[in-house]
Every structure is written in structure tokens, then in C-alpha cells.
Design a protein around this motif. Sequence first.
Motif: not given
Length: 222
Positions: A1-3, A191, A193, A209, A211-214
Motif C-alpha cells: 500500500m502506498i500513501e 493508480r 483516485s 506505482t 501498489e494499491d493506493l490509499h
Amino acid sequence: MIECTVWWAAPLPGEPRFLALLDPLEQERHRAYRQDIDQRRFLTGRVLAKTVLGQRLGLAPADVRFDATCDDCGKPHGKPRLPGTEFSISHSGDRIGLAVAGAPVGLDVESATRRADDSLISYALNETEQQTLAGLGAAERTAAFFRYWTRKEALMKATGKGLRIPLRSITLDGGRLAASGDAALDPATTRLSDLDPGEGYRAAVAVLTAEDLHVTEHHWTP
């Protein structure tokens, strides 16, 4: 997970305490803007970024120095950069935003009062995307178009190439990158959002990225 963290701010007044945080080149750019609101948006973007990034790096805001050298002409009006950080600044109307992430990031915010005429739609969207707007009412069509627009602008900013990537070369499927004609954008490592910049605005952020994005959003005041 990437912030990814996004801060939203309103234009700051041109007070000495804020102007003092600009380096000489930034002060020159600030003075070059003819409209007061343009000066204030530039000032706010720099003060916001220097404050947030300074806190992360253990520096006073005035000690944060950006390199804004333009890749095309060498003048100091390009995208601001700071070694060891990934961030993006965007503004529209009375909304200034900063996005910070652990990978290349692009932020775009647009006023909801902008209109989407046929020429703008054909400039920004390819045939596949234009089909998704067919049959929509005027308000729905405009809202759908600017979801595309902010997402695409965020993607181009994340690459650092900006409008050197043609908008129509990017194909979106909802809130994800489906295809790109530029090697800098790979659906597997991109990613997106949508954001909530407040009433009257639309915004999106893109991070390069796999990775999943938060994403978290905050309102900032000095």
C-alpha cells in the motif's frame, strides 16, 4: 500500500510573513503576475509546499528551496522539484492543492464552472471515450467530461511530461488507466483516485506505482 496525502488551501494574502518564505527567483515570479489572485495562488502553493515538506524533512519552510528549471528552455518556471520528495501542486479559482506521495504523483483541480464544448471534448477525449458521453444531458455530460479531464491532467503531471503527452493518447476506463500511447504511462504501474476539493471544484490524483493506493485529504491553514 502506498500513501498519498493531499492538502487543500485557500489563497493566502500577500503578507510579509508569507512573502519572506519565497526565494529571490520565486519573488521575481510572484511580482511578474499581473492579477492579484494569480500572485496569491502562486504564493499559497509555494508556502503550502514549503511548510508541509519542511515538516517532513525537518527544515524550516524558508530553508526549503525548489528547483523549478524548465526542461525546455532552462528558465525557472517549470514544475518545482526537491530531491528525495515526490509532490505536485495544482490550483483553480480559490482552491490550491498539494499532493505528496512515495512515488511520482500528479494532482489536478478544476473549477466546476468550466464548460465542456464540443471542441474541448474532441481535443481531450478519443473516440472510445467520447462514446461514453453520448446521450447524456448537458450537466451530466460536463461532469463526466471533467472527470476524464482531471484524471488525464493528473496522469500527465505525474510523468513530469505534461502536455507533451497528447490527451487523446490516454484511454481511461472509469477511474483507471486502460491504455496509453506513451511509455511513461503503464496501466500496470499507474493508480488514480478522484478527490473531494470542496463544493464547486473537481479534482483527481495519479501516482505511478504498482501498489494499491490509499489517499487522505486535509484542509490546511497557516
